[in-house]
Design an enzyme around this catalytic site. Structure first.
Site, PDB file in Angstrom:
ATOM      1  N   THR A   1       0.821  -1.218   0.000  1.00 51.53           N
ATOM      2  CA  THR A   1       0.000   0.000   0.000  1.00 51.53           C
ATOM      3  C   THR A   1       0.850   1.261   0.000  1.00 51.53           C
ATOM      4  OG1 THR A   1      -0.290   0.200   2.414  1.00 51.53           O
ATOM      5  CG2 THR A   1      -1.799  -1.267   1.237  1.00 51.53           C
TER       6      THR A   1
ATOM      7  N   MET B   1      -2.948   5.116  -1.590  1.00 49.88           N
ATOM      8  CA  MET B   1      -4.294   4.559  -1.569  1.00 49.88           C
ATOM      9  C   MET B   1      -4.272   3.211  -0.851  1.00 49.88           C
ATOM     10  SD  MET B   1      -6.472   6.630  -3.066  1.00 49.88           S
ATOM     11  CE  MET B   1      -5.657   7.913  -2.119  1.00 49.88           C
ATOM     12  N   HIS B   2      -4.123   3.252   0.473  1.00 50.40           N
ATOM     13  CA  HIS B   2      -3.960   2.023   1.250  1.00 50.40           C
ATOM     14  C   HIS B   2      -5.140   1.068   1.061  1.00 50.40           C
ATOM     15  CE1 HIS B   2      -0.419   3.520   3.361  1.00 50.40           C
ATOM     16  NE2 HIS B   2      -1.058   4.663   3.549  1.00 50.40           N
ATOM     17  N   ASP B   3      -6.343   1.525   1.410  1.00 51.17           N
ATOM     18  CA  ASP B   3      -7.499   0.627   1.414  1.00 51.17           C
ATOM     19  C   ASP B   3      -7.863   0.135   0.022  1.00 51.17           C
ATOM     20  OD1 ASP B   3      -7.752   0.835   4.157  1.00 51.17           O
ATOM     21  OD2 ASP B   3      -9.150   2.511   4.065  1.00 51.17           O
TER      22      ASP B   3
ATOM     23  N   CYS C   1      -6.090  -0.972  -2.212  1.00 50.95           N
ATOM     24  CA  CYS C   1      -5.331  -2.151  -2.645  1.00 50.95           C
ATOM     25  C   CYS C   1      -6.123  -3.442  -2.455  1.00 50.95           C
ATOM     26  CB  CYS C   1      -4.001  -2.231  -1.895  1.00 50.95           C
ATOM     27  SG  CYS C   1      -2.778  -1.030  -2.454  1.00 50.95           S
TER      28      CYS C   1
END
Length: 304
Positions: free
Chosen positions: A191, A232-234, A236
């Protein structure tokens, strides 16, 4: 055939992008959303999720989940997402309400009704998922897999080694990782690579109404990152469902540290098999960044 998914979330700014992708990616069939305390309180994450569903005119049931971790005091990410979790855009008032049952029971009921096993996606703390697995073990055969945004094989983001979603409820994460269900972990190793460039971010206001909304959210709390790129962590976790070839995964034994004075919430990822324990998690370790960026542009263009 579209893949049926249930999404457990704590919106949150980057959650909003993940929710958009879950709704508009043509490969996915988002059938249920649940909320959990994480980035902000569960009352606020529920309000934010309902605002987003109304914004996109999405008729998807939503259940409010756990307000506190299993055994320890809550922690939040207000310093990142702001007091409300999603300030910066004036959402239209609405009359939507959550379902009248807790999230883990809503997931249980929906799993038992589903004609085929369902993929669960968790992009917040794992409290609701732990409650489901511990209180309703009969549901396990109906779970195709669990895809999470959380954890790290290396450095953390809220302590030196712990990632926020796991550190927010380590006992819940430990319960989930011991459960025996198939788990795909999209942690900080990938992420932190999932960056939207300043040039692309600058185009969002002209993209569509979703682009305008997201640009407003990003600008309100992450104006500095708009100049260097946004992680854009989430998103992924959603991207892996649609474009798994963009990710490099390795089966590993993963445990969650719950006792350490300085290491609580750390995901201990045994990449080299030092512990001699069987793999219980498929850990994402690398990402095709350009492919990810191209996919994001494609799916957000559909989010009208």
């Amino acid at each position: 055939m579209r893949l049926p998914i249930f999404l457990d979330t704590d919106p949150g700014i980057d959650d909003a992008v993940a929710i958009a992708a879950a709704i508009f990616a043509p490969e996915l069939d988002l059938q249920l959303m649940t909320t959990v305390a994480g980035n902000v309180s569960v009352e606020k994450t529920t309000r934010n999720a309902l605002q987003l569903l109304h914004f996109w005119n999405a008729e998807i049931p939503l259940a409010q989940g756990a307000a506190v971790p299993l055994v320890r005091a809550p922690r939040d990410a207000v310093s990142v997402h702001g007091e409300s979790g999603m300030a910066g855009y004036d959402f239209v008032e609405h009359n939507r309400k959550p379902l009248g049952i807790p999230a883990f029971l809503a997931i249980r009921d929906a799993l038992m009704r589903a004609p085929e096993p369902v993929t669960l996606v968790a992009i917040g703390p794992l409290t609701n998922i732990a409650l489901l697995l511990s209180q309703c073990p009969e549901c396990k055969p109906y779970i195709r897999r669990l895809v999470i945004m959380g954890g790290s094989a290396g450095r953390g983001n809220c302590t030196p080694n712990a990632e926020f979603n796991i550190a927010a409820d380590p006992e819940a994460a430990a319960c989930v990782f011991r459960s025996g269900i198939e788990i795909v972990m999209c942690g900080l190793d990938v992420t932190n690579q999932a960056i939207l460039t300043p040039d692309y971010l600058a185009t969002l206001p002209e993209l569509n109404r979703t682009g305008k909304m997201l640009h407003a959210l990003f600008s309100h709390y992450r104006s500095g990152s708009m100049q260097s790129g946004l992680r854009m962590h989430d998103l992924c976790a959603i991207a892996w469902l649609v474009r798994p070839e963009l990710f490099t995964l390795k089966p590993c034994f993963v445990a969650v540290e719950t006792q350490g004075e300085f290491t609580s919430g750390t995901t201990v990822v045994d990449i080299d098999g030092c512990l001699g324990k069987p793999a219980n998690v498929k850990v994402a370790l690398d990402l095709d960044v350009k492919g990810f960026q191209q996919w994001v542009a494609e799916v957000l263009a559909l989010a009208s």
